[in-house]
Scaffold this motif. Structure first.
Motif, PDB file in Angstrom:
ATOM      1  N   PRO A 107      -1.153  -4.780 -13.252  1.00  0.00           N
ATOM      2  CA  PRO A 107      -1.970  -5.252 -14.380  1.00  0.00           C
ATOM      3  C   PRO A 107      -2.330  -4.136 -15.354  1.00  0.00           C
ATOM      4  O   PRO A 107      -2.668  -3.042 -14.954  1.00  0.00           O
ATOM      5  N   TYR A 108      -2.222  -4.458 -16.621  1.00  0.00           N
ATOM      6  CA  TYR A 108      -2.521  -3.550 -17.737  1.00  0.00           C
ATOM      7  C   TYR A 108      -1.584  -2.334 -17.770  1.00  0.00           C
ATOM      8  O   TYR A 108      -1.937  -1.291 -18.299  1.00  0.00           O
ATOM      9  N   LEU A 109      -0.362  -2.506 -17.197  1.00  0.00           N
ATOM     10  CA  LEU A 109       0.640  -1.435 -17.311  1.00  0.00           C
ATOM     11  C   LEU A 109       1.031  -1.244 -18.783  1.00  0.00           C
ATOM     12  O   LEU A 109       1.327  -0.137 -19.215  1.00  0.00           O
ATOM     13  N   PHE A 110       1.066  -2.367 -19.503  1.00  0.00           N
ATOM     14  CA  PHE A 110       1.529  -2.330 -20.885  1.00  0.00           C
ATOM     15  C   PHE A 110       0.365  -2.644 -21.839  1.00  0.00           C
ATOM     16  O   PHE A 110       0.135  -3.808 -22.192  1.00  0.00           O
ATOM     17  N   PRO A 111      -0.352  -1.619 -22.314  1.00  0.00           N
ATOM     18  CA  PRO A 111      -1.487  -1.900 -23.208  1.00  0.00           C
ATOM     19  C   PRO A 111      -1.072  -2.483 -24.554  1.00  0.00           C
ATOM     20  O   PRO A 111      -1.830  -3.207 -25.173  1.00  0.00           O
ATOM     21  N   GLU A 112       0.142  -2.172 -25.011  1.00  0.00           N
ATOM     22  CA  GLU A 112       0.627  -2.716 -26.299  1.00  0.00           C
ATOM     23  C   GLU A 112       1.848  -3.586 -26.043  1.00  0.00           C
ATOM     24  O   GLU A 112       2.647  -3.274 -25.157  1.00  0.00           O
ATOM     25  N   PRO A 113       2.054  -4.639 -26.859  1.00  0.00           N
ATOM     26  CA  PRO A 113       3.226  -5.499 -26.647  1.00  0.00           C
ATOM     27  C   PRO A 113       4.559  -4.750 -26.704  1.00  0.00           C
ATOM     28  O   PRO A 113       5.509  -5.125 -26.032  1.00  0.00           O
ATOM     29  N   SER A 114       4.613  -3.658 -27.489  1.00  0.00           N
ATOM     30  CA  SER A 114       5.892  -2.936 -27.603  1.00  0.00           C
ATOM     31  C   SER A 114       6.182  -2.034 -26.392  1.00  0.00           C
ATOM     32  O   SER A 114       7.277  -1.488 -26.263  1.00  0.00           O
ATOM     33  N   ASP A 115       5.188  -1.870 -25.493  1.00  0.00           N
ATOM     34  CA  ASP A 115       5.371  -0.935 -24.375  1.00  0.00           C
ATOM     35  C   ASP A 115       6.470  -1.357 -23.399  1.00  0.00           C
ATOM     36  O   ASP A 115       7.144  -0.508 -22.798  1.00  0.00           O
ATOM     37  N   ALA A 116       6.641  -2.679 -23.223  1.00  0.00           N
ATOM     38  CA  ALA A 116       7.678  -3.124 -22.275  1.00  0.00           C
ATOM     39  C   ALA A 116       9.059  -2.757 -22.809  1.00  0.00           C
ATOM     40  O   ALA A 116       9.929  -2.308 -22.051  1.00  0.00           O
ATOM     41  N   ALA A 117       9.252  -2.926 -24.133  1.00  0.00           N
ATOM     42  CA  ALA A 117      10.548  -2.570 -24.727  1.00  0.00           C
ATOM     43  C   ALA A 117      10.788  -1.064 -24.596  1.00  0.00           C
ATOM     44  O   ALA A 117      11.894  -0.615 -24.301  1.00  0.00           O
ATOM     45  N   THR A 118       9.719  -0.279 -24.785  1.00  0.00           N
ATOM     46  CA  THR A 118       9.858   1.183 -24.647  1.00  0.00           C
ATOM     47  C   THR A 118      10.345   1.524 -23.240  1.00  0.00           C
ATOM     48  O   THR A 118      11.289   2.295 -23.051  1.00  0.00           O
ATOM     49  N   LEU A 119       9.718   0.912 -22.244  1.00  0.00           N
ATOM     50  CA  LEU A 119      10.076   1.242 -20.853  1.00  0.00           C
ATOM     51  C   LEU A 119      11.473   0.732 -20.508  1.00  0.00           C
ATOM     52  O   LEU A 119      12.269   1.450 -19.897  1.00  0.00           O
ATOM     53  N   LEU A 120      11.765  -0.498 -20.927  1.00  0.00           N
ATOM     54  CA  LEU A 120      13.013  -1.117 -20.477  1.00  0.00           C
ATOM     55  C   LEU A 120      14.228  -0.727 -21.316  1.00  0.00           C
ATOM     56  O   LEU A 120      15.337  -1.181 -21.061  1.00  0.00           O
ATOM     57  N   THR A 121      14.017   0.161 -22.303  1.00  0.00           N
ATOM     58  CA  THR A 121      15.190   0.732 -22.978  1.00  0.00           C
ATOM     59  C   THR A 121      15.451   2.145 -22.457  1.00  0.00           C
ATOM     60  O   THR A 121      16.379   2.805 -22.913  1.00  0.00           O
ATOM     61  N   ASN A 122      14.656   2.589 -21.500  1.00  0.00           N
ATOM     62  CA  ASN A 122      14.901   3.908 -20.912  1.00  0.00           C
ATOM     63  C   ASN A 122      15.928   3.742 -19.780  1.00  0.00           C
ATOM     64  O   ASN A 122      15.619   3.224 -18.705  1.00  0.00           O
ATOM     65  N   LYS A 123      17.159   4.166 -20.070  1.00  0.00           N
ATOM     66  CA  LYS A 123      18.279   3.898 -19.152  1.00  0.00           C
ATOM     67  C   LYS A 123      18.076   4.535 -17.781  1.00  0.00           C
ATOM     68  O   LYS A 123      18.413   3.947 -16.749  1.00  0.00           O
ATOM     69  N   ASP A 124      17.537   5.751 -17.783  1.00  0.00           N
ATOM     70  CA  ASP A 124      17.331   6.431 -16.503  1.00  0.00           C
ATOM     71  C   ASP A 124      16.405   5.580 -15.621  1.00  0.00           C
ATOM     72  O   ASP A 124      16.693   5.331 -14.444  1.00  0.00           O
ATOM     73  N   PHE A 125      15.317   5.085 -16.234  1.00  0.00           N
ATOM     74  CA  PHE A 125      14.347   4.291 -15.476  1.00  0.00           C
ATOM     75  C   PHE A 125      14.959   2.961 -15.026  1.00  0.00           C
ATOM     76  O   PHE A 125      14.869   2.587 -13.859  1.00  0.00           O
ATOM     77  N   THR A 126      15.610   2.231 -15.962  1.00  0.00           N
ATOM     78  CA  THR A 126      16.102   0.884 -15.595  1.00  0.00           C
ATOM     79  C   THR A 126      17.235   0.973 -14.566  1.00  0.00           C
ATOM     80  O   THR A 126      17.345   0.121 -13.693  1.00  0.00           O
ATOM     81  N   GLN A 127      18.044   2.044 -14.661  1.00  0.00           N
ATOM     82  CA  GLN A 127      19.126   2.146 -13.679  1.00  0.00           C
ATOM     83  C   GLN A 127      18.576   2.430 -12.284  1.00  0.00           C
ATOM     84  O   GLN A 127      19.016   1.856 -11.294  1.00  0.00           O
ATOM     85  N   LYS A 128      17.563   3.308 -12.243  1.00  0.00           N
ATOM     86  CA  LYS A 128      16.934   3.616 -10.944  1.00  0.00           C
ATOM     87  C   LYS A 128      16.318   2.339 -10.372  1.00  0.00           C
ATOM     88  O   LYS A 128      16.475   2.014  -9.202  1.00  0.00           O
ATOM     89  N   LEU A 129      15.602   1.609 -11.249  1.00  0.00           N
ATOM     90  CA  LEU A 129      14.928   0.377 -10.824  1.00  0.00           C
ATOM     91  C   LEU A 129      15.959  -0.626 -10.285  1.00  0.00           C
ATOM     92  O   LEU A 129      15.783  -1.215  -9.206  1.00  0.00           O
ATOM     93  N   ALA A 130      17.062  -0.792 -11.027  1.00  0.00           N
ATOM     94  CA  ALA A 130      18.096  -1.758 -10.628  1.00  0.00           C
ATOM     95  C   ALA A 130      18.742  -1.329  -9.313  1.00  0.00           C
ATOM     96  O   ALA A 130      18.980  -2.157  -8.429  1.00  0.00           O
ATOM     97  N   ASN A 131      19.015  -0.031  -9.165  1.00  0.00           N
ATOM     98  CA  ASN A 131      19.686   0.428  -7.950  1.00  0.00           C
ATOM     99  C   ASN A 131      18.811   0.249  -6.715  1.00  0.00           C
ATOM    100  O   ASN A 131      19.317  -0.013  -5.629  1.00  0.00           O
TER     101      ASN A 131
END
Ligand code: MLT
Length: 332
Positions: A107-131
């Motif tokens: 909860p409250y990880l994303f204080p702004e609506p654009s924060d999810a896009a910022t996080l989920l366009t970070n390839k290093d993070f999303t690849q680690k998460l997916a793996n």
């Protein structure tokens, strides 16, 4: 005669392989528990178009909407068993089988609506998460779909202060973080499969639920709900997940085409969703819903943020939570 038949067959095979390009001929089944024109469907139709057009017919895509293949948790299981190849689902409905994804529902990880896009366009993070996710449930989040903040709707009374939650039977997804948040806010939430929510509201089994404005519109919740309270505790994030056994069986060209199709699906949905919340909020009001803001939001934030440490062990990767926070901060 026999020789000419062989030649004709060989020519037909050659023509078929030219027509099919270098892609593996197959039928790909995609499912969502959501209706046509929902954010899920917007992504799925874009994926279907790329797979069918660019494979020049070698790949045929069958789409199942409205939960005809079961609820979101079932769809995720079907990716493992091979009944489905691609499914879209809210992260909270995938996290029960892939605990690492609870990171996205803190909860409250994303204080702004654009924060999810910022996080989920970070390839290093999303690849680690997916793996990591794929080792947990064999469903690879290959792309992401986004939405607005989840708001509470209910049929009984306006919620403006935390005490107004008392006495309401509210449905949440089976996500452990959502269950814990509502408990921290003082009520016992009711976990229920998404596909059963509208009937549950209609029959009064539950008084309310929480989801963004576009979900209220897609499901015409105004037919069974009167009050909306705007919260900012959780941005709607969902995965475009592929069945790992199927994905890993593909030849390199087909795999690249699947990756391209999912990227186009993600991109199309992100562009589409940008103005949906405002449009759908207006529609909810036009259909008679009353929209309220919180008068004591700091209390909700404090109580919800206090549950984070409970999930460090389940998520199993505090380092990734810290990485997510750093990426979001750097994106400001
Ligand atoms: C849920 O509440 O289960 C989801 O947000 C539904 C969805 O996938 O849109």
């Amino acid at each position: 005669m026999r020789k000419s038949l062989t030649l004709i067959l060989a020519a037909a095979c050659l023509q078929a392989s030219v027509l099919a390009g270098t892609y593996k001929a197959q039928t790909v089944t995609i499912a969502t528990a959501n209706p046509a024109n929902s954010q899920h469907d917007i992504a799925i139709q874009a994926i279907k178009k790329v797979l069918e057009e660019e494979s020049k017919g070698a790949i045929t895509v069958k789409v199942f909407l409205n939960g005809t293949m079961g609820d979101e948790q079932s769809n995720i299981k079907q990716l493992r068993t091979g009944e489905l190849q691609i499914a879209t689902a809210f992260t909270g409905n995938i996290a029960p089988s892939a605990p690492i994804l609870n990171i996205l529902t803190l909860p409250y990880l994303f204080p702004e609506p654009s924060d999810a896009a910022t996080l989920l366009t970070n390839k290093d993070f999303t690849q680690k998460l997916a793996n990591i996710a794929v080792t947990q449930n064999q469903a690879r989040p290959l792309g992401w779909i986004l939405g607005g903040y989840r708001n509470i709707t209910n049929a009984k009374h306006a919620i403006r202060k935390i005490g107004d939650l008392q006495g309401l039977k509210l449905r949440v997804s089976p996500s452990v973080t959502q269950l814990a948040v509502f408990s921290a806010w003082g009520i016992e939430p009711h976990p229920m499969a998404w596909a059963e929510v509208f009937n549950g509201l209609q029959q009064g089994v539950i008084d309310g639920q929480e989801n963004p404005f576009f979900t209220i519109r897609d499901n015409k919740f105004w037919e069974v709900q009167k009050f909306v309270t705007e919260l900012h505790y959780m941005l709607w994030t969902g995965a475009i997940a592929v069945g790992e056994p199927w994905y890993q069986r593909q030849d390199p060209d087909t795999k690249a085409l699947i990756e391209k199709a999912v990227a186009v699906g993600q991109d199309t949905e992100w562009k589409w969703v940008a103005d949906q919340e405002d449009i759908c909020k207006k529609l909810a009001i036009e259909h008679g819903m009353t929209v309220n803001a919180l008068e004591d939001e700091d209390v909700w934030i404090e109580k919800a943020r206090a549950i984070w440490p409970k999930f460090y062990e389940l998520i199993g990767n505090k380092e990734m939570i810290d990485q997510a926070l750093a990426i979001i901060k750097a994106g400001k």
